[in-house]
Structure formats: structure tokens, C-alpha cells
Design a protein around this motif. Structure first.
Motif, PDB file in Angstrom:
ATOM      1  N   LYS A  32      -7.325   7.377   6.863  1.00  0.00           N
ATOM      2  CA  LYS A  32      -6.860   7.476   5.481  1.00  0.00           C
ATOM      3  C   LYS A  32      -5.707   6.485   5.279  1.00  0.00           C
ATOM      4  CE  LYS A  32      -8.167  12.345   5.018  1.00  0.00           C
ATOM      5  NZ  LYS A  32      -7.695  13.738   4.812  1.00  0.00           N
ATOM      6  N   PRO A  33      -5.798   5.630   4.256  1.00  0.00           N
ATOM      7  CA  PRO A  33      -4.840   4.531   4.143  1.00  0.00           C
ATOM      8  C   PRO A  33      -3.481   4.876   3.547  1.00  0.00           C
ATOM      9  CG  PRO A  33      -6.475   4.369   2.396  1.00  0.00           C
ATOM     10  CD  PRO A  33      -6.905   5.499   3.280  1.00  0.00           C
ATOM     11  N   ASN A  34      -3.374   5.924   2.758  1.00  0.00           N
ATOM     12  CA  ASN A  34      -2.124   6.168   2.033  1.00  0.00           C
ATOM     13  C   ASN A  34      -1.162   7.085   2.782  1.00  0.00           C
ATOM     14  OD1 ASN A  34      -4.299   5.960  -0.622  1.00  0.00           O
ATOM     15  ND2 ASN A  34      -2.569   4.571  -0.471  1.00  0.00           N
ATOM     16  N   LEU A  47       6.225   2.035   0.439  1.00  0.00           N
ATOM     17  CA  LEU A  47       5.184   1.002   0.414  1.00  0.00           C
ATOM     18  C   LEU A  47       5.108   0.264   1.744  1.00  0.00           C
ATOM     19  CD1 LEU A  47       5.665  -0.648  -3.077  1.00  0.00           C
ATOM     20  CD2 LEU A  47       3.482   0.124  -2.196  1.00  0.00           C
ATOM     21  N   SER A  48       3.906   0.163   2.288  1.00  0.00           N
ATOM     22  CA  SER A  48       3.680  -0.681   3.455  1.00  0.00           C
ATOM     23  C   SER A  48       3.509  -2.120   2.975  1.00  0.00           C
ATOM     24  CB  SER A  48       2.429  -0.225   4.211  1.00  0.00           C
ATOM     25  OG  SER A  48       2.128  -1.116   5.275  1.00  0.00           O
ATOM     26  N   TYR A 100       6.670   7.838  -2.999  1.00  0.00           N
ATOM     27  CA  TYR A 100       6.017   7.206  -1.852  1.00  0.00           C
ATOM     28  C   TYR A 100       6.821   5.996  -1.406  1.00  0.00           C
ATOM     29  CZ  TYR A 100       4.369   4.002  -5.514  1.00  0.00           C
ATOM     30  OH  TYR A 100       4.312   3.113  -6.574  1.00  0.00           O
ATOM     31  N   ILE A 131       0.849  -1.188   0.000  1.00  0.00           N
ATOM     32  CA  ILE A 131       0.000   0.000   0.000  1.00  0.00           C
ATOM     33  C   ILE A 131       0.885   1.239   0.000  1.00  0.00           C
ATOM     34  CG2 ILE A 131      -1.753   1.309   1.265  1.00  0.00           C
ATOM     35  CD1 ILE A 131      -2.761  -1.311   2.407  1.00  0.00           C
ATOM     36  N   PRO A 132       0.750   2.105  -1.004  1.00  0.00           N
ATOM     37  CA  PRO A 132       1.584   3.316  -1.063  1.00  0.00           C
ATOM     38  C   PRO A 132       1.291   4.258   0.104  1.00  0.00           C
ATOM     39  CG  PRO A 132       0.535   2.877  -3.191  1.00  0.00           C
ATOM     40  CD  PRO A 132      -0.122   1.984  -2.191  1.00  0.00           C
ATOM     41  N   MET A 133       2.344   4.827   0.671  1.00  0.00           N
ATOM     42  CA  MET A 133       2.209   5.857   1.705  1.00  0.00           C
ATOM     43  C   MET A 133       2.963   7.091   1.205  1.00  0.00           C
ATOM     44  SD  MET A 133       2.691   3.599   5.208  1.00  0.00           S
ATOM     45  CE  MET A 133       4.327   3.014   4.752  1.00  0.00           C
ATOM     46  N   HIS A 134       2.212   8.143   0.891  1.00  0.00           N
ATOM     47  CA  HIS A 134       2.789   9.334   0.267  1.00  0.00           C
ATOM     48  C   HIS A 134       3.316  10.344   1.279  1.00  0.00           C
ATOM     49  CE1 HIS A 134       1.292   8.251  -3.770  1.00  0.00           C
ATOM     50  NE2 HIS A 134       0.254   7.762  -3.127  1.00  0.00           N
TER      51      HIS A 134
END
Length: 472
Positions: A212-214, A110-111, A108, A83-86
Motif C-alpha cells: 500500500k503506497p500511502n 509527503l514522501s 499526512y 506521495i502522501p503518507m497518512h
């Protein structure tokens, strides 16, 4: 009459000790080059285990790790499972959320799930016909001169094997590294930080992410912090980092809720009161260790990589990425020296040690940044300045985080450049502030002629004006 050509030389046998992330990736690298590879892992095959033991801190995959996966054709597959984390999402005690981007638009981290990534790499290693995976094999002894190794199997029987190269990827408490300690001129240090970590789970709400996931969510509280990383099943893995003495002060379920109401009130309804009371006491807080050593090799028969060579605390998200980059560096040296271990191994030590020591120090520093500096207006101001200058002069000014996370700039070179940039930027800011003060004084003196003994009073007023501007 048929003449026989020169028979091809038999490929050397490489033993990779440790079937974790770096060991499994290394197996792929060596097998891809055509070496005969034997992987030996103390644990059972995690792909078949009902419960995977070991650390479960979520991993942040960034550029260095992605480049390592790309070389064995695994990058896209792993990205699709992350999952991308920006940006960091900072949670204040009042519940206000403020994002701090990691880099430019499109950059970003990534998790990714540690266990799933490990399983994928083991499976990939198993696809090579010249690679063999051996589980439940505990290393008993090995010889750096002959390459002879002895393992003990679950039934108590011993298995011996002679290899051309031993690659120790068996973690922070490496059995391979123990023999290094017996040799002269081997430097070693191990540091436990006074903080531990505890994991909690934030479940989905109505089938969706609770936040919020990102983003990598952070609750910085100066002396400690909590973070949360998103998972594919719509949960967040929350990790509380705190001094052990503070963990020990909380002894009842009611005290857990009282503690969270004081420091992380917005997280209580998302994790759940009952879950907090239960999960806080499920496992004791776990320790974190930082390991530095040198040399990384013995002769031409043994080399250590990953946590066996440089265990780091998790606060820069570079532990796995640095371990994966070990594989790339070794691969590049194998190309450079035509797979001559007698040349590759000492060069690997020379090249890699300063970089791994640098990221170990940066990881320690970043804990202070994550739990405390992000609360500072000066820190946030400097972030904006650095990013603005990077936008204007992308090749001249590069933020430290960008160099570490989004490039393969050598870690120690990134630190050197960071210190230089800080000196230049801070000097520039001082000059600007000084110029603004004296320029303001000059204009005031023209408009309102004053005696010299009044100058200090007007300077104070100007500083007050400047201070007001910076608090807007």
C-alpha cells in the motif's frame, strides 16, 4: 531644472556556501528580497550530473518545510511530485500489518525525492536575475571581519570575492563552521550513533506498488528496524537501520536471506532473493551523525544554517524541515530588524539554537520509538488516549508528533508541553486506575462482606479483571 532624488542604496551581496536543499532555498529567499546572491557549490551541477552522489534517504516533507516552500511559490509544485503518507504501517514478524495514523483525518507527510527537490530549488534560484549559481567552486578561505572569500576552481585557479554576508549551508561537515571552531566561547559536539543504514529497492509488481503506497512502512525489531517509503516510479526505497556490528555479521548472500527470513520474511518476495543477495553488499552501511553547536553567527558577517548548524539523525523526518524553517525564521527576523545584519544574526542564534538542540534530541528519541516502542501495548494505548483527549480538548492536549510535524510550534516549546502533558495524563490514568480499584473493592465489600485480611485477595482479583480488560 531637474533635481536628482536620493539614489537608492545598493543592495548588499550575499554569498550562500552550499547548493544543497537549504542553500538553494536560501538563495531564493535572499534573491526574492532583492539582495545580490552568489551561490558556491563544491560539487558539479546535479541537474547535469549522470550520477548524483551523496545521501539518498527519502525525505518526509511536513508542515514546516511546506511553509518554507510556500513563501517562494514552490509548495504546490513539490506536493504534486510527492506521495502522501497518512500513517505508519507496522509489519509484525508474522507479516500482520497494523496502521498507526500520524494525526487527524487529512493530516499526512509527503514522501519526496531528495535529488529531484534539490534540482527544482536550484532551478528556481536560477530564475532570479540577481542570483548566480557557481558550481565546482571549493572554499579555500574566508575572513569573518572583511567578508573576503577565496575559492578554488576545477582548473586550480583561485577566485576572490568580497561579500556583505556569508551564509554557510554546506552540510554536517561544513567548511564554514571550521572557522567557528577557532573562536572562543563556541560550543560544539558531534555524535555518531552506533547504528548505520543501508538502502534497498522494492520494485513494482505488475506495474503497481508492491505494498500500500500511502504509508510509511516500518518493520520494528526492537534493536533495529527497516522502513520503506514510496516513490513516484512505483518503487519503495527500503532503508535498514541496524548496529554496525550486526551488519558485519552478515557476510554471504545466504546469510542475508537467512537474516531476512528471521526478521523480515514478508519483504523477501517483494524485494526479491537475487536483489537482496546483490544489493546488500553493493555499498557498506553508512554512518549517521548528530551535530549541535552554538553560536550560529560571527559578528554581522557570517551565519550557519541547516546541517552546518544542526545535523540530526533522520528518525523524526525533521532534518530538511528544520533546515527549511531556518530560512523562515531568518526571513522573519529580517522583517523585524529591517535587514540589519548586526541585529538579525545574534537574534537568530538566540531564537534558533534551543529549537535545533531540541529536535536533535527528539530525533534520537524517535529511533527508539520507531524500532521498539511501537511494539508496546502501553505505547499504543497511550497513543489512543492522547488522540482521544486531543479530540475532546484540541487546544489543551496536543500530541507531540502533531506539534512537531503539523504545526510550527517551536521545537523546544513542543518538548516542554509534551513533558507537562505526560505528567498530567499519567497522573489522570493513575487516579482512574486507583479509583476503579477502590470502587470495585467497595462494591464487593457491600455485596460480599469480608474481613480486612481478605481485602488484599479481592484487590488482586480486581487487578486481574482490569488486566484482562486491557488485553482485549
Amino acid at each position: 531644472m531637474e533635481t536628482l532624488g536620493k539614489q537608492p542604496a545598493k543592495k548588499k551581496l550575499v554569498a550562500v556556501v552550499g547548493g544543497g536543499l537549504v542553500g538553494a532555498l536560501n538563495a531564493c529567499y535572499f534573491a526574492k528580497r532583492g539582495f545580490e546572491v552568489e551561490v558556491f557549490e563544491t560539487r558539479e551541477d546535479i541537474r547535469k550530473a549522470k550520477l548524483v552522489k551523496g545521501r539518498s534517504i527519502n525525505l518526509a516533507l511536513s508542515h514546516r518545510g511546506r511553509q518554507a516552500l510556500k513563501r517562494i511559490g514552490m509548495e504546490e509544485k513539490i506536493i504534486s511530485q510527492g506521495i502522501p503518507m497518512h500513517a505508519r504501517m507496522i509489519h509484525s514478524p508474522s507479516g500482520k500489518q497494523s496502521p498507526i495514523p500520524y494525526g487527524k483525518t487529512g493530516q499526512y507527510i509527503l514522501s519526496v525525492d531528495r535529488a529531484n527537490l534539490n534540482k527544482q530549488l536550484l532551478t528556481e534560484a536560477g530564475t532570479y536575475p540577481n542570483a548566480n549559481l557557481n558550481f565546482d567552486h571549493k572554499l579555500k578561505d574566508w575572513n569573518a571581519e572583511t567578508g573576503m572569500m577565496t575559492f578554488v576552481k576545477p582548473d586550480g585557479t583561485k577566485e576572490e570575492i568580497a561579500v556583505d554576508l556569508i551564509v554557510g549551508c554546506d552540510g554536517a561537515f561544513s567548511a564554514i563552521r571550521k572557522q567557528f571552531l577557532r573562536r572562543s566561547r563556541f560550543d560544539y559536539s558531534q555524535t555518531y550513533i552506533p547504528h548505520g543504514y543501508m538502502e534497498l529497492t522494492m520494485p513494482p509488481i505488475n506495474g503497481e506498488f508492491a505494498m500500500k503506497p500511502n504509508f510509511l512502512h516500518i518493520w520494528p525489531r526492537n534493536a533495529f528496524m527497516m522502513i520503506a517509503l514510496p516513490n513516484l516510479d512505483k518503487t519503495f526505497t527500503c532503508t535498514l537501520f541496524m548496529p554496525f556490528e550486526d551488519f558485519e555479521k552478515v557476510t554471504t548472500g545466504d546469510e542475508v536471506i537467512e537474516f531476512f527470513q528471521k526478521y523480515f520474511p514478508d519483504a523477501i518476495p517483494l524485494i526479491g532473493v537475487d536483489a537482496l543477495k546483490r544489493d546488500y553488499f553493493r555499498l557498506p552501511a553508512q554512518a549517521m551523525v548528530s551535530v549541535k553547536c552554538s553560536l550560529y553567527h560571527i559578528g554581522d558577517k557570517c551565519v550557519i544554517m541547516g546541517d552546518a548548524a544542526h545535523a540530526v539523525v533522520p528518525f523524526y523526518g525533521q532534518g530538511m524541515n528544520a533546515g527549511f524553517e531556518d530560512c523562515i525564521v531568518f526571513e522573519e527576523l529580517m522583517d523585524q530588524f529591517n535587514e540589519d545584519f548586526s541585529a538579525v544574526l545574534p537574534e537568530y542564534t538566540r531564537v534558533r539554537v534551543p529549537d535545533d538542540h531540541a529536535i536533535a534530541d527528539l530525533a534520537m528519541y524517535n529511533y527508539i520509538e520507531m524500532r521498539a516502542h511501537v511494539n508496546s501495548k502501553w505505547f499504543l494505548f497511550r497513543k489512543h488516549v492522547d488522540n482521544f483527549l486531543h479530540f475532546l480538548m484540541p487546544k489543551k492536549i496536543i500530541p507531540l508528533y502533531t506539534m512537531v510535524t503539523f504545526t510550527r510550534t517551536r521545537y523546544h516549546k513542543a518538548v516542554e508541553r509534551w513533558h507537562w502533558q505526560n505528567r498530567v495524563i499519567n497522573s489522570g490514568l493513575l487516579c482512574c486506575a486507583t479509583g476503579a480499584v477502590f470502587g470495585g473493592c467497595y462494591l464487593l465489600m457491600i455485596k460480599y462482606p469480608i474481613s480486612s485480611n481478605m481485602l488484599s485477595i479481592n484487590v488482586e482479583k480486581i487487578w486481574d479483571r482490569l488486566g484482562a480488560l486491557y488485553t482485549l
